[in-house]
Design an enzyme around this catalytic site. Sequence first.
Site, short mmCIF file in Angstrom:
data_model
loop_
_atom_site.label_atom_id
_atom_site.label_comp_id
_atom_site.label_asym_id
_atom_site.label_seq_id
_atom_site.Cartn_x
_atom_site.Cartn_y
_atom_site.Cartn_z
N ASN A 87 0.80 -1.35 0.11
CA ASN A 87 0.20 -0.01 0.14
C ASN A 87 0.68 1.29 0.00
O ASN A 87 2.05 1.13 0.31
CB ASN A 87 -0.90 -0.17 1.03
CG ASN A 87 -0.31 0.74 2.45
OD1 ASN A 87 -0.35 1.77 2.62
ND2 ASN A 87 0.36 -0.08 3.27
N ASN A 150 2.21 7.76 15.79
CA ASN A 150 2.42 7.11 14.54
C ASN A 150 4.05 7.65 14.14
O ASN A 150 3.98 8.58 13.53
CB ASN A 150 1.63 7.50 13.28
CG ASN A 150 2.01 6.62 11.98
OD1 ASN A 150 3.11 6.55 11.83
ND2 ASN A 150 0.95 6.59 11.13
N SER A 152 6.00 5.71 12.24
CA SER A 152 6.08 4.74 11.16
C SER A 152 5.60 4.58 9.68
O SER A 152 5.78 3.68 9.17
CB SER A 152 5.72 3.37 12.00
OG SER A 152 4.46 3.60 12.32
N CYS A 153 4.66 5.80 9.45
CA CYS A 153 3.99 5.91 8.27
C CYS A 153 5.40 5.92 7.24
O CYS A 153 6.06 6.81 7.26
CB CYS A 153 3.15 7.15 8.14
SG CYS A 153 2.62 7.12 6.41
N ASN A 217 5.09 -1.46 11.47
CA ASN A 217 4.35 -1.06 10.53
C ASN A 217 4.79 -1.80 9.38
O ASN A 217 5.49 -2.72 9.30
CB ASN A 217 4.55 0.38 10.51
CG ASN A 217 3.35 1.42 9.66
OD1 ASN A 217 2.95 0.95 8.53
ND2 ASN A 217 3.00 2.34 10.25
N THR A 218 4.22 -1.43 8.11
CA THR A 218 4.42 -2.02 6.69
C THR A 218 6.14 -1.88 6.30
O THR A 218 6.81 -0.68 6.95
CB THR A 218 3.74 -1.44 5.40
OG1 THR A 218 3.69 -0.11 5.58
CG2 THR A 218 2.46 -2.21 5.84
#
Length: 379
Positions: A87, A150, A152-153, A217-218
């Site tokens: 994503n 967050n 980590s995005c 995260n991803t």
Amino acid sequence: MADLSTTYTGLKFENPFLLASAPPTESDSNIMRAFDAGWGGVVTKTIGLHPVVNVKGPKTKFLRAENSGYRLSMNKRPDTTLVASWNWELISDKTIDWWLPRIESIKKAFPHKILIASIMAGSGSDKELHNWQMLTQGVQDAGADGLELNFSCPHMDRIDMGSNVGKDKVLCSVVTMAVKEVAKVPVWVKLTPATSNIAEEAEASFRGGADAISSSNTWPSLPIIDPETLEFEMNVEGYCSPGGLGGPAILPMSLAKMAQMTKAFPDGAFSGIGGVANFDHALSYFLLGCGTVQVCTAAMLDSAIGPNVIKTLNAGMAAFLDKNAHRGWTRLDDFRGLRRDRIVPHSQIKRPEKADYHGGYDADTEGYAAATTATTVSS
Ligand SMILES: Cc1cc2nc3c(=O)[nH]c(=O)nc-3n(C[C@H](O)[C@H](O)[C@H](O)COP(=O)(O)O)c2cc1C
């Protein structure tokens, strides 16, 4: 009935399974459906102060492998198995003003379920640190039980936002401290896996006052290039940008990141994320010391919020406790962390007796050539 409940960072969960911050938690209707389905908690889709605009076209696709063969592709086709999600979706495209009344009504409808609000802001100035505090005060006043910061995005250009915060130990401490100044609820920090030793960023976050660390995260990654069209399988007018890999492919890598942290901080609180679809997967995180786990990809592929996934997780944990009742295990804390100390430096792994040694090759290990002994080649 097995007792699946657990207390994590002072919050009482009816089970240790949460929906991660992502599309499954992007709206109040999704979150309420998730609670009805049995999830113990949710982390909302990350809430920011300023509106975001996503790319033109799909934001997430799923990479699948042929059941017999090696072809990987995001193009939907039969006889394939899920490998990963990919994503490049930004944080919530809804404003804080949209979220606050909805957090309030979700908590009114489900007072015993746990709602963690994921938040994100810039970090490069005092004004921006103040933005973190405004978000904190807003969501906690609306009734959020806790916060997840967050760090980590993976999709941010700005060097003081998202995973760029999680790559900077000073920012990890500074932002956490700013939030802790005003937080009245537990503060979790979600770190990026894209650093060399995540225990260092965990330490910086704990030093700033974090109550728990969530990971992963991803993972930074690119979509595969289609051999026929020579285009990235996900692109906008031919252009692509690194995005995030989630799902089954990241389970082993995320476990390794988690182990780096739980070994360094055996008494710390950790929420395991990455590749969880059933209790076996969650169990690996629990045995490394995690007190909760979070799910995204598997839930997205199960009616968007994972009604069957949560059923499987709860049933799997109940069956596991039942099977191990003879050991006196009645709840998560009885087996949490049991395998953390089995991870040791390579040199501490026992070697076979000399007679068993095959020069680095195991004679019948799949994928390796048979061990050979030196022979004279005659022409
Ligand atoms: C489409 C999509 C959007 C996501 N958005 C967020 C987000 O807004 N905030 C966040 O902290 N993580 C976000 N994530 C990461 C997930 O919460 C989770 O950490 C990651 O997908 C790994 O878990 P999984 O293997 O169960 O998918 C997103 C993931 C996906 C696939």
